[in-house]
Design an enzyme around this catalytic site. Structure first.
Site, PDB file in Angstrom:
ATOM      1  N   VAL A  31       0.818  -1.213   0.000  1.00 34.71           N
ATOM      2  CA  VAL A  31       0.000   0.000   0.000  1.00 34.71           C
ATOM      3  C   VAL A  31       0.850   1.261   0.000  1.00 34.71           C
ATOM      4  CG1 VAL A  31      -2.001  -1.066   1.073  1.00 34.71           C
ATOM      5  CG2 VAL A  31      -0.176  -0.146   2.503  1.00 34.71           C
ATOM      6  N   ASN A  33       5.206   3.107   0.432  1.00 34.49           N
ATOM      7  CA  ASN A  33       6.622   3.000   0.746  1.00 34.49           C
ATOM      8  C   ASN A  33       6.938   3.876   1.939  1.00 34.49           C
ATOM      9  OD1 ASN A  33       7.626   1.304  -1.454  1.00 34.49           O
ATOM     10  ND2 ASN A  33       7.007   3.004  -2.774  1.00 34.49           N
ATOM     11  N   GLY A  34       7.578   3.275   2.927  1.00 33.88           N
ATOM     12  CA  GLY A  34       8.042   4.040   4.062  1.00 33.88           C
ATOM     13  C   GLY A  34       9.465   4.493   3.850  1.00 33.88           C
ATOM     14  N   THR A  35      10.025   5.088   4.899  1.00 37.39           N
ATOM     15  CA  THR A  35      11.388   5.601   4.775  1.00 37.39           C
ATOM     16  C   THR A  35      12.384   4.480   4.590  1.00 37.39           C
ATOM     17  OG1 THR A  35      10.735   7.412   6.207  1.00 37.39           O
ATOM     18  CG2 THR A  35      13.086   7.072   5.886  1.00 37.39           C
ATOM     19  N   TYR A  36      12.225   3.411   5.342  1.00 36.64           N
ATOM     20  CA  TYR A  36      13.198   2.322   5.301  1.00 36.64           C
ATOM     21  C   TYR A  36      12.609   1.014   4.793  1.00 36.64           C
ATOM     22  CZ  TYR A  36      15.859   5.593   8.086  1.00 36.64           C
ATOM     23  OH  TYR A  36      16.510   6.715   8.533  1.00 36.64           O
ATOM     24  N   VAL A  39       5.388  -0.710   2.920  1.00 32.76           N
ATOM     25  CA  VAL A  39       4.275  -0.864   3.851  1.00 32.76           C
ATOM     26  C   VAL A  39       3.220  -1.724   3.179  1.00 32.76           C
ATOM     27  CG1 VAL A  39       2.547   0.312   5.245  1.00 32.76           C
ATOM     28  CG2 VAL A  39       4.775   1.371   4.868  1.00 32.76           C
ATOM     29  N   LYS A  54       5.070  -2.770   8.199  1.00 31.05           N
ATOM     30  CA  LYS A  54       6.216  -2.232   7.485  1.00 31.05           C
ATOM     31  C   LYS A  54       7.312  -3.291   7.477  1.00 31.05           C
ATOM     32  CE  LYS A  54       7.433   2.075   7.940  1.00 31.05           C
ATOM     33  NZ  LYS A  54       8.008   3.338   8.467  1.00 31.05           N
ATOM     34  N   ASP A 153       8.401  15.282   9.471  1.00 29.35           N
ATOM     35  CA  ASP A 153       7.844  14.929   8.157  1.00 29.35           C
ATOM     36  C   ASP A 153       6.329  14.981   8.194  1.00 29.35           C
ATOM     37  OD1 ASP A 153       7.987  14.369   5.519  1.00 29.35           O
ATOM     38  OD2 ASP A 153       8.330  12.229   5.734  1.00 29.35           O
TER      39      ASP A 153
END
EC number: 2.7.11.1
Length: 1336
Positions: A31, A33-36, A39, A54, A153
């Site tokens: 669903v 993209n996270g920082t690292y 998701v 995540k 953020d």
């Protein structure tokens, strides 16, 4: 997880942390993209409850950041406005791979605020909803700030909504806890458009700091996003936004419809000095936040809005919401160009239905909580009933879990069955395709076998005809010898040396009873009698007025002989031609400046003293030079006698006709050409070359004259001075086409004809005048070199298009003084080209060349020429550095067996031709409406393997000999190939073979280390003008006036139409970004096409891609004249020239994945025609553009425009060609090409070299290529020059004026197009080879 208390849930998950998630959670779909990490939407296996998971790879580099994120979530997620942290799991991976960390968090099913705004009409929320969301964000931030945590953020994508309209903050990946003593951060993390000025200043100034109030700025930008649908500067490139945010005043709301409280709230949040910005506690008391309707009322309103937007989104999209991180990913690994990054997974619709069901279960779970509270109250009143109720509830939960497991298993089983069905269907389709392929291969093999069978039958038929001809010629020889003896006795002009011991091969003399002679002998005598009557002096004096001779019928009483038994369809049918199309080809005058022979003049017009240019043969008597035998040229020209050979007398007529040149008349010289003087190319052929093979000859039997000479030599008796010239035959067509064959029984001696003591005309002039000279030779026997005059064979490597047994033997003229090399840059390309060496059919003229008129049409029964001859003029390399320009001549002869073997090699598809076009077995229609017999013989170059390696003889290569010294490993490349005029034709079968074309796009170069640039062209003709092209992998995208096409260079050269009825002016492929950038359409818009969409238009293997729009525009620009893609480090700039402005765009990676505006320069003093961008010393950006007045520059930072170079010596407008930045100059120095000149300047307009590059002619295209050279394409030549000095490195002369246009280049290949007058175009490519022409 059944307990509703977040703390207790967290404790439960924390107890089982670091366990494998198998059996506990399962992933549903991606669903966001996270920082690292990515998701996923996940599901708890036992309860079916949804969660956000995540997934991150556990690496040593990110271990600290991941631990920090886990600690943040564990400590600070227990707040109603922060997504709850459930726990962490470790999924083990195979050895060598990183383990995966799964972070499980609360799932927010309503999506993000950004999604909500996008699905709202007008892309704006109501003010009450904005106030509610801002209040909830402030409460979450107050919680974080109270624990000295900065989110860093805050944006619409990181503010999520639940089903009950609760607001949750997510993505703590960039959160940081404030140090207790410093209290401020100086790191640079966040999303550009929402980033506070003080955060951006940290990147520019290491001493700058910021604190938690940077989140307040981001909140104000998020409020504008909810009110206007997007943050300020969203159309700008992120880098440009980072530059403008600290320098621009704080943004404001554009519309006046908003209340003063909302406007004041945004102004308060967006105070540039963060120390003056209020903290969260004060903002919570702000009127816009405080004075709100009741929370319940706003949540109900927002929940209804969420439900409506979800329905719309369900119709438009296939995901419920999207998590998005703040990363800017590297775009060098084949990103997809479509705006959506959602993965398509099998059974997606099933998952969507399952999701709705689970959401309904969540609602029922909330109702179950209320019932549970009521049960707790009853528990205190009735413990026993409570126990029973608990048991009942437990039993019901067990049943529900069983039912749930059964449903999950059933669903998994259905999915497995569906996958199996799909796999079976795919397997069946694959088998069907393989069966069709096998069937097609079988049919192809059958067609090839049938083709070969027919070919062998026709070869056998031609051999039968040849045997018949041998018999006829044997008889005719005996008749000729008898006539010669009688005439010599009567006239008594020469010594009576009669070969007493010589017997004719056949003895059917006149004294023999005619009834005892065979039928064919009587037939020949009858023809000889009738032809003799036509050979009267009156007929000889008017050769040009002689009309076609009607066929002579055979005598009726004669029994049918071998000739009459030949089937009519297999006998050669040759059209009768007029006197201007003489049937006799002519001798190449190898004597310097020998007179060209008119086409209507027969061979005997030239006295035998023309042979004085040839050295004596092996015969000890140098005065006896035998008359050469009939030797056809390499183009298959067959020299045939049109009259009966018995009519040839032993000497000339006592009264020679008036058109025979007197013996004392000096031959007129070929006029010296004063232009197009070409320098010669000399390279040695020592290292790496194989020994030269002797030119093969297969003599079958000696002629009577040769037998006589040999016997006289054996007995030591003196020989006659030589047979006299034979009287010419009538120039009209013979009545019997079978008689028009050269004697296969006569000797064919392969020999090298050395150059005479004069100077041959230059190669280029001979090539252009070959039709006037009449290069087809008729020799009774080729003179053989004496031991002292034999040319030394030179080693060479086999070249494409030249059989391995053909070798170039060169002879240096001893009496010729070496000439100094002429500088190539002083060449003149203004000569008038009379004839083209390419076949006229390929040039599109539709008329046969003059050389093709020397023969009476083509034959349809097979090529039975005894010998084919190719005459190649070359230069000799002299020791030291002084080349000799004496012309060497090679005569290459082939026997019929060699012709047939070469024909078979061509027909079987061998890739030994230097051109990319190979003969095909599939006949096509005749181009230009020509009939097969009259097709021009230029195609025979190709079908016979005689195409000149560099450019199929359409380009002649010259270089400056002072530049390139002969190398030790190079082979000697002939400057040009002079092939005789088109005499004979190949048979109909071979003609059918070369009518079609199979493009071999990767022809095997048989030369081991070719160092000579080669020019080849593709057979495909484009109906409209080619305007641009770009390489996509190994294939070529071609843009024309009428559409976009793909030339499949990796396969069979097929052309695929991609886009029709749209003009493509310029294009570039960015494969890493999945993009094709174009200027296209009537309005010259800058359009970007997705390569995956174009690929699917060819493969048709992805129905989902077909539904999407395959292109988008960059901005709203029209009237684009030129653009340039400039890559600097990892940034891709797009500089666009408009009517009176220049726009600078830059590529923004995911999540934007598009070109975004960077800078605009309007109202320029000159209209930009050519544009480029440079980065001076890695710091300063400057736009360089060319106009009709000169070249100018614009400083990107300041916007100042100034002139760089104005050619004041040119009064009229100029045409700028290229802006080339010189290597190793830090973007400061460049070569500016315009008109037919080029100057070296720096970016400040200072002349840096007192050198002016001067092209030989006005180029139509100029391009910088990989070898640090610059190429110019003119109408008469292609020039290659050094980009740093402007020195001429090489020239390719055209055989005729044509308009060429540069397309693209990569590595050692340069692609360009030729445009014909009718608008048709063809694609050429030049292979510069390994050393990029530096070792010619």
């Amino acid at each position: 997880m059944g307990d509703p208390a977040p703390a207790r849930q967290s404790d439960f998950i924390f107890l089982v942390a670091l366990r494998d998630p198998a059996g506990i959670f399962e992933l549903v779909e991606v669903v966001g993209n996270g920082t690292y990490g990515q998701v996923y939407k996940g599901r708890h296996v036992k309860t079916g409850q949804l969660a956000a998971i995540k997934v991150m790879d556990v690496t040593e580099d990110e271990e600290e950041e991941i631990k920090q994120e886990i600690n943040m979530l564990k400590k600070y997620s227990h707040h109603r406005n922060i997504a709850t942290y459930y726990g962490a799991f470790i999924k083990k991976s195979p050895p060598g791979n990183d383990d995966q960390l799964w972070l499980v968090m609360e799932f927010c099913g309503a999506g993000s605020v950004t999604d909500l705004v996008k699905n709202t009409k007008g892309n704006a929320l109501k003010e009450d909803c904005i106030a509610y969301i801002c209040r909830e964000i402030l409460r979450g931030l107050a919680h974080l700030h109270a624990h000295k945590v900065i989110h860093r953020d805050i944006k619409g994508q990181n503010v999520l909504l639940t089903e009950n309209a609760e607001v949750k903050l997510v993505d703590f990946g960039v959160s940081a806890q404030l140090d207790r003593t410093v209290g401020r951060r100086n790191t640079f993390i966040g999303t550009p458009y929402w980033m506070a000025p003080e955060v951006i200043a940290c990147d520019e100034n290491p001493d700058a700091t910021y604190d938690y109030r940077s989140d307040i700025w981001s909140l104000g930008i998020t409020a504008i996003e909810m009110a206007e649908g997007a943050p300020p500067l969203c159309d700008m490139h992120p880098m440009r936004a980072l530059f403008l945010i600290p320098r621009n005043p704080p943004p404001r709301l554009k519309s006046k419809k908003w209340s003063k409280k909302f406007t004041d709230f945004i102004d308060t949040c967006l105070i540039k000095t963060y120390l003056s910005r209020p903290p969260t506690e004060q903002l919570l008391k702000f009127p816009f936040i405080r004075d709100q309707p009741t929370e319940r009322q706003v949540r109900i309103q927002l929940k209804d809005h969420i439900d409506r937007s979800r329905k719309k989104r369900g119709e438009k999209e296939e995901t419920e919401y999207e998590y998005s991180g703040s990363e800017e990913e590297d775009d060098s690994h084949g990103e997809e160009g479509e705006p959506s990054s959602i993965m398509n997974v099998p059974g997606e619709s099933t998952l969507r239905r399952e999701f709705l069901r689970l959401q309904q279960e969540n609602k029922s779970n909330s109702e179950a909580l209320k019932q549970q509270q009521q049960l707790q109250q009853q528990q205190q009143r009735d413990p026993e009933a409570h126990i029973k109720h608990l048991l009942h509830q437990r039993q019901r939960r067990i049943e529900e879990q069983k039912e749930e497991r059964r449903r999950v298993e059933e669903q998994q089983r259905r999915e497995r069955e569906q996958r199996k069905l799909q796999e079976k269907e795919q397997q069946r389709r694959l088998e069907d395709m393989q069966a069709l392929r096998r069937e097609e291969e079988r049919r192809q093999a059958e067609r090839e076998q049938e083709y070969k069978r027919k070919q062998l039958e026709e070869q056998r038929q031609s051999e039968r005809l040849q045997r018949q001809l041998q018999q006829e010629h044997a008889y005719l020889n005996s008749q000729k010898q008898q006539q010669q003896q009688q005439q010599q006795q009567q006239q008594q002009q020469q010594q009576q040396i009669l070969p007493g011991d010589r017997k004719p091969l056949y003895h059917y003399g006149r004294g023999i009873n005619p009834a005892d002679k065979p039928a064919w002998a009587r037939e020949v005598e009858e023809r000889a009698r009738m032809n003799k009557q036509q050979n009267s002096p009156l007929a000889k004096t008017k050769p040009s007025s002689a009309g076609p001779e009607p066929p002579i019928p055979q005598a009726s009483p004669s029994p049918p002989g071998p000739l009459s038994q030949t089937p009519p369809m297999q006998r050669p049918v040759e059209p009768q031609e007029g006197p201007h199309k003489s049937l006799v080809a002519h001798r190449v005058p190898l004597k310097p400046y020998a007179a060209p022979v008119p086409r209507s003049q027969s061979l005997q017009d030239q006295p035998t003293r023309n042979l004085a240019a040839f050295p004596a043969s092996h015969d000890p008597d140098p005065a006896a030079v035998p008359t050469p035998t009939a030797t056809p040229s390499a183009r298959g020209a067959v020299i045939r006698q049109n009259s009966d050979p018995t009519s040839e007398g032993p000497g000339p007529s006592p009264n020679p006709p008036s058109w025979v040149r007197p013996d004392n008349e000096a031959p007129p010289k070929v006029p010296q050409r004063t232009s197009s003087i070409a320098t010669a190319l000399n390279t040695s052929g020592a290292g790496g070359s194989r020994p030269a093979q002797a030119v093969r000859a297969r003599p079958r039997s000696n002629s009577a004259w040769q037998i006589y000479l040999q016997r006289r030599a054996e007995r030591g008796t003196p020989k006659p001075p030589g047979p006299p010239a034979q009287p010419p035959g009538p120039p009209n067509t013979s009545s019997n086409p079978d008689l028009r064959r050269s004697d296969p029984g006569w000797e064919r001696s392969d020999s090298v004809l050395p150059a005479s003591h004069g100077h041959l005309p230059q190669a280029g002039s001979l090539e252009r005048n070959r039709n006037r000279v009449g290069a087809s030779t008729k020799l009774d026997s080729s003179p053989v070199l004496s031991p002292g005059n034999k040319a030394k064979p030179e080693d060479h490597r086999s070249r494409p298009g030249r059989p391995a047994d053909f070798v170039l033997l060169k002879e240096r003229t001893l009496d010729e003084a070496p000439k100094p090399p002429k500088k190539a840059m002083d060449y003149s390309s203004s000569s008038e080209e009379v004839e083209s060496s390419e076949d006229e059919e390929e040039e599109g003229d539709g008329e046969p060349s003059e050389g093709s008129r020397d023969t009476p049409g083509g034959r349809s029964d097979g090529d039975t020429d005894s010998v084919s001859t190719m005459v190649v003029h070359d230069v000799e390399e002299v020791s030291g550095t002084q080349p000799s320009y004496g012309g060497g001549t090679m005569v290459v002869q082939r026997t019929p067996e060699e012709e047939r073997s070469l024909l078979l090699a061509d027909s079987n598809g061998y890739t030994n031709l230097p051109d990319v076009v190979q003969p095909s077995h599939s006949p096509t229609e005749n181009s230009q409406g020509q009939s097969p017999p009259t097709k021009d013989g230029g195609g025979d170059y190709q079908s016979r393997g005689l195409v000149k390696a560099p450019g199929k003889s359409s380009f002649t290569m010259f270089v400056d000999l002072g530049i390139y010294q002969p190398g030790g490993s190079g082979d000697t490349i002939p400057i040009t190939a002079l092939v005789g005029g088109e005499g004979g034709r190949l048979d109909q079968l071979q003609f059918d073979v070369r009518k079609g074309s199979v493009v071999n796009v990767n022809p095997t170069n048989t030369r081991a280390h070719s160092e000579t640039p080669e020019i080849r062209k593709y057979k495909k003709r484009f109906n409209s003008e080619i305007l641009c092209a770009a390489l996509w992998g190994v294939n070529l995208l071609v843009g024309t006036e009428n559409g976009l096409m793909l030339l499949d260079r990796s396969g069979q050269g097929k052309v695929y139409g991609l886009i029709g009825r749209r003009r493509f002016q310029q294009m570039d492929v960015l494969e890493g970004l999945n993009l094709l950038i174009t200027i296209s359409g009537k309005r010259n818009k800058l359009r970007v096409y997705y390569l995956s969409w174009l690929r699917n238009k060819i493969l048709h293997n992805d129905p989902e891609v077909e539904k999407k729009q395959g292109w988008t525009t960059v901005g709203d620009m029209e009237g684009c004249g030129h653009y340039r893609v400039v890559k600097y480090e990892r940034i891709k700039f797009l500089v666009i020239a408009l009517k009176n402005s220049v726009e600078v765009y830059a590529w923004a990676p995911k999540p934007y994945h598009k070109f975004m505006a960077f800078k605009s320069f309007a109202d320029l003093p000159h209209r930009p025609l050519l544009v480029d961008l440079t980065v001076e010393e890695g710091q300063r950006l400057k736009v360089i553009y060319g106009s009709s007045a000169g070249f100018h520059a614009v400083d990107v930072d300041s916007g100042n425009s100034y002139d760089i170079y104005i050619p004041v010596h040119i009064q009229s407008q100029i045409t700028p060609h290229a802006i080339v930045f010189l290597p190793n100059t830090d973007g400061m120095e460049m070569l500016l090409c315009y008109e037919d000149e080029g100057v070296y300047v720096n970016t400040y307009g200072r002349i840096i070299k007192d050198v002016v590059l001067q092209w030989g002619e006005m180029p139509t295209s100029v391009a910088y290529i990989c070898s640090n050279q610059i190429m110019g394409w003119g109408e008469k030549a292609i020039e290659i020059r050094s980009v740093e000095t402007g020195h001429l490195d090489g020239v390719f002369m055209h055989k005729r004026a044509q308009r060429l246009k540069f397309l693209c280049e990569r590595n050692d290949k340069v692609f360009f197009a030729s445009v014909r007058s009718g608008g048709s175009s063809q694609v050429y490519f030049m292979t510069l080879n390994r050393n990029c022409i530096m070792n010619w």
